[in-house]
Structures are given as structure tokens and as C-alpha cells.
Design a protein around this motif. Structure first.
Motif, PDB file in Angstrom:
ATOM      1  N   ASP A  39       0.841  -1.179   0.000  1.00  0.00           N
ATOM      2  CA  ASP A  39       0.000   0.000   0.000  1.00  0.00           C
ATOM      3  C   ASP A  39       0.889   1.246   0.000  1.00  0.00           C
ATOM      4  O   ASP A  39       1.663   1.475   0.941  1.00  0.00           O
ATOM      5  CB  ASP A  39      -0.905  -0.005   1.234  1.00  0.00           C
ATOM      6  CG  ASP A  39      -1.882   1.146   1.242  1.00  0.00           C
ATOM      7  OD1 ASP A  39      -3.015   0.956   0.785  1.00  0.00           O
ATOM      8  OD2 ASP A  39      -1.487   2.248   1.680  1.00  0.00           O
ATOM      9  N   GLY A  40       0.787   2.043  -1.055  1.00  0.00           N
ATOM     10  CA  GLY A  40       1.631   3.220  -1.186  1.00  0.00           C
ATOM     11  C   GLY A  40       1.469   4.208  -0.045  1.00  0.00           C
ATOM     12  O   GLY A  40       2.438   4.766   0.459  1.00  0.00           O
ATOM     13  N   ARG A  41       0.253   4.427   0.384  1.00  0.00           N
ATOM     14  CA  ARG A  41       0.015   5.384   1.470  1.00  0.00           C
ATOM     15  C   ARG A  41       0.645   4.907   2.772  1.00  0.00           C
ATOM     16  O   ARG A  41       1.239   5.696   3.517  1.00  0.00           O
ATOM     17  CB  ARG A  41      -1.488   5.605   1.633  1.00  0.00           C
ATOM     18  CG  ARG A  41      -1.867   6.494   2.782  1.00  0.00           C
ATOM     19  CD  ARG A  41      -1.501   7.964   2.570  1.00  0.00           C
ATOM     20  NE  ARG A  41      -1.663   8.719   3.795  1.00  0.00           N
ATOM     21  CZ  ARG A  41      -2.824   9.065   4.331  1.00  0.00           C
ATOM     22  NH1 ARG A  41      -3.955   8.749   3.718  1.00  0.00           N
ATOM     23  NH2 ARG A  41      -2.869   9.735   5.458  1.00  0.00           N
ATOM     24  N   ALA A  42       0.540   3.619   3.042  1.00  0.00           N
ATOM     25  CA  ALA A  42       1.148   3.076   4.259  1.00  0.00           C
ATOM     26  C   ALA A  42       2.659   3.262   4.226  1.00  0.00           C
ATOM     27  O   ALA A  42       3.271   3.670   5.226  1.00  0.00           O
ATOM     28  CB  ALA A  42       0.790   1.602   4.415  1.00  0.00           C
ATOM     29  N   GLU A  43       3.266   2.994   3.080  1.00  0.00           N
ATOM     30  CA  GLU A  43       4.722   3.152   2.952  1.00  0.00           C
ATOM     31  C   GLU A  43       5.113   4.630   3.063  1.00  0.00           C
ATOM     32  O   GLU A  43       6.147   4.961   3.641  1.00  0.00           O
ATOM     33  CB  GLU A  43       5.211   2.562   1.627  1.00  0.00           C
ATOM     34  CG  GLU A  43       5.028   1.046   1.541  1.00  0.00           C
ATOM     35  CD  GLU A  43       5.801   0.293   2.614  1.00  0.00           C
ATOM     36  OE1 GLU A  43       7.005   0.056   2.409  1.00  0.00           O
ATOM     37  OE2 GLU A  43       5.202  -0.065   3.649  1.00  0.00           O
ATOM     38  N   PHE A  44       4.286   5.519   2.538  1.00  0.00           N
ATOM     39  CA  PHE A  44       4.534   6.954   2.659  1.00  0.00           C
ATOM     40  C   PHE A  44       4.541   7.381   4.123  1.00  0.00           C
ATOM     41  O   PHE A  44       5.420   8.134   4.560  1.00  0.00           O
ATOM     42  CB  PHE A  44       3.475   7.736   1.874  1.00  0.00           C
ATOM     43  CG  PHE A  44       3.463   9.204   2.162  1.00  0.00           C
ATOM     44  CD1 PHE A  44       4.529  10.022   1.816  1.00  0.00           C
ATOM     45  CD2 PHE A  44       2.368   9.787   2.781  1.00  0.00           C
ATOM     46  CE1 PHE A  44       4.513  11.391   2.085  1.00  0.00           C
ATOM     47  CE2 PHE A  44       2.333  11.142   3.045  1.00  0.00           C
ATOM     48  CZ  PHE A  44       3.409  11.949   2.704  1.00  0.00           C
ATOM     49  N   GLU A  45       3.587   6.907   4.885  1.00  0.00           N
ATOM     50  CA  GLU A  45       3.524   7.265   6.307  1.00  0.00           C
ATOM     51  C   GLU A  45       4.725   6.698   7.065  1.00  0.00           C
ATOM     52  O   GLU A  45       5.290   7.365   7.935  1.00  0.00           O
ATOM     53  CB  GLU A  45       2.211   6.800   6.927  1.00  0.00           C
ATOM     54  CG  GLU A  45       0.978   7.474   6.372  1.00  0.00           C
ATOM     55  CD  GLU A  45       0.895   8.976   6.619  1.00  0.00           C
ATOM     56  OE1 GLU A  45       1.613   9.504   7.510  1.00  0.00           O
ATOM     57  OE2 GLU A  45       0.098   9.634   5.923  1.00  0.00           O
ATOM     58  N   ARG A  46       5.120   5.480   6.726  1.00  0.00           N
ATOM     59  CA  ARG A  46       6.302   4.883   7.354  1.00  0.00           C
ATOM     60  C   ARG A  46       7.536   5.713   7.033  1.00  0.00           C
ATOM     61  O   ARG A  46       8.393   5.943   7.897  1.00  0.00           O
ATOM     62  CB  ARG A  46       6.492   3.444   6.879  1.00  0.00           C
ATOM     63  CG  ARG A  46       5.404   2.492   7.383  1.00  0.00           C
ATOM     64  CD  ARG A  46       5.638   1.053   6.932  1.00  0.00           C
ATOM     65  NE  ARG A  46       6.869   0.570   7.522  1.00  0.00           N
ATOM     66  CZ  ARG A  46       7.839  -0.049   6.829  1.00  0.00           C
ATOM     67  NH1 ARG A  46       7.722  -0.286   5.540  1.00  0.00           N
ATOM     68  NH2 ARG A  46       8.937  -0.454   7.439  1.00  0.00           N
TER      69      ARG A  46
END
Length: 164
Positions: A39-46
Motif C-alpha cells: 500500500d503506497g500510502r502506508a509506505e509513505f507514512e512509514r
């Protein structure tokens, strides 16, 4: 029950004004795990958590992964801005410039155009081209001035030539 976005926002609100550390990273990682590693958004937040904790090298890999996985038009420019900033922080000015100038072309009329210009200016200044950086910053400010657009634009272009 709060949405995923609300819970992410809550973590960032709790961290506001404080030094981001392992606790914030762990909280973000736990929420990201709910969405999975694809999930791109999850990786962005990480990535953002690591970046905020002063770990730009770790963040860069995650920002690139988030972009490869795909992000919506709200988070994609944020990710690019943060990626370019992290690259600048590590002294990789050429890559940072490539990333930010591409974003300038993509989002020339977007809501993050001034943030893109600001990061571009910082990269140029850090890379030893402070006059070019100042020129970009001034050009970003011109539309916000009540008057003097023509003269300030001319001055900004004049200043850009001082680094050469």
C-alpha cells in the motif's frame, strides 16, 4: 470507530512539537501494517515517520517504494517533496534536483507548487548555487505580492545569473 486516516492524523498530532522517535515510528508502523506492505500510502507514512525521526536514508527507500506503489494526488506531491528534501539532507543534490524539477513540471499549477519551489531553492542553495535558489524562492513569492510583479520577476531573473 475512527478511520485509518484519522488515526494516522492523531499520531502526527501527538508528535507535534516533540522530537519524533521510536515510539512514533512504532505507532505509524502498526497502523501501516493494517494496510499491508503493498500500500503506497502506508509506505509513505512509514517513510515520513523515519524522516521526522532524523533517519533520511531509511525514509528515502520507503518514499521511493510508496511512489512506485502509487499515491493519490494529495499524497504523491507530498511524498516527492519529502523525498527530495531527504536526498538534499544527505547531500545527493543531483538526485534531489532531478526529483524536484520533475515535480515542478507535473504540478506547476498544483496546491504544492510553492512547497516544491521552496525545496528546489533549498537544494540549489545547499548545492552551492544560492543565487539561483533565491531566484526560485522570489519567483514563488511574486504571485502573492499585492504589487510589483513585473519588477520583482525581473530582479529574480537577474539574481539567478549571479551564480555563474
Amino acid at each position: 470507530m475512527k478511520s485509518w486516516d484519522e488515526r494516522i492524523d492523531e499520531v502526527w498530532a501527538d508528535a507535534a512539537g516533540d522530537e519524533v522517535g521510536d515510539d512514533t515510528i512504532a505507532r505509524i508502523d502498526a497502523l501501516a501494517a493494517e494496510r499491508g506492505s503493498d500500500d503506497g500510502r502506508a509506505e509513505f507514512e512509514r517513510a515520513g515517520a523515519r524522516d521526522s525521526a532524523g533517519r533520511p536514508a531509511e525514509a528515502i527507500e520507503l518514499y521511493r517504494r510508496a511512489l512506485a506503489l502509487g499515491l493519490d494526488e494529495e499524497h504523491r506531491p507530498q511524498c516527492v517533496i519529502q523525498l527530495a528534501s531527504s536526498l538534499r539532507n544527505l547531500g545527493d543534490y543531483d538526485d534531489a534536483l532531478a526529483v524536484i524539477t520533475q515535480e515542478e513540471r507535473i504540478s506547476a499549477d498544483g496546491p504544492y507548487r510553492d512547497a516544491v519551489a521552496t525545496v528546489h531553492a533549498l537544494i540549489l542553495a545547499s548545492a552551492g548555487n544560492p543565487a539561483a535558489g533565491l531566484s526560485i524562492a522570489l519567483l514563488a513569492l511574486v504571485p502573492h505580492l499585492p504589487r510589483y510583479h513585473r519588477s520583482m520577476t525581473a530582479y529574480a531573473h537577474e539574481i539567478a545569473d549571479l551564480d555563474t
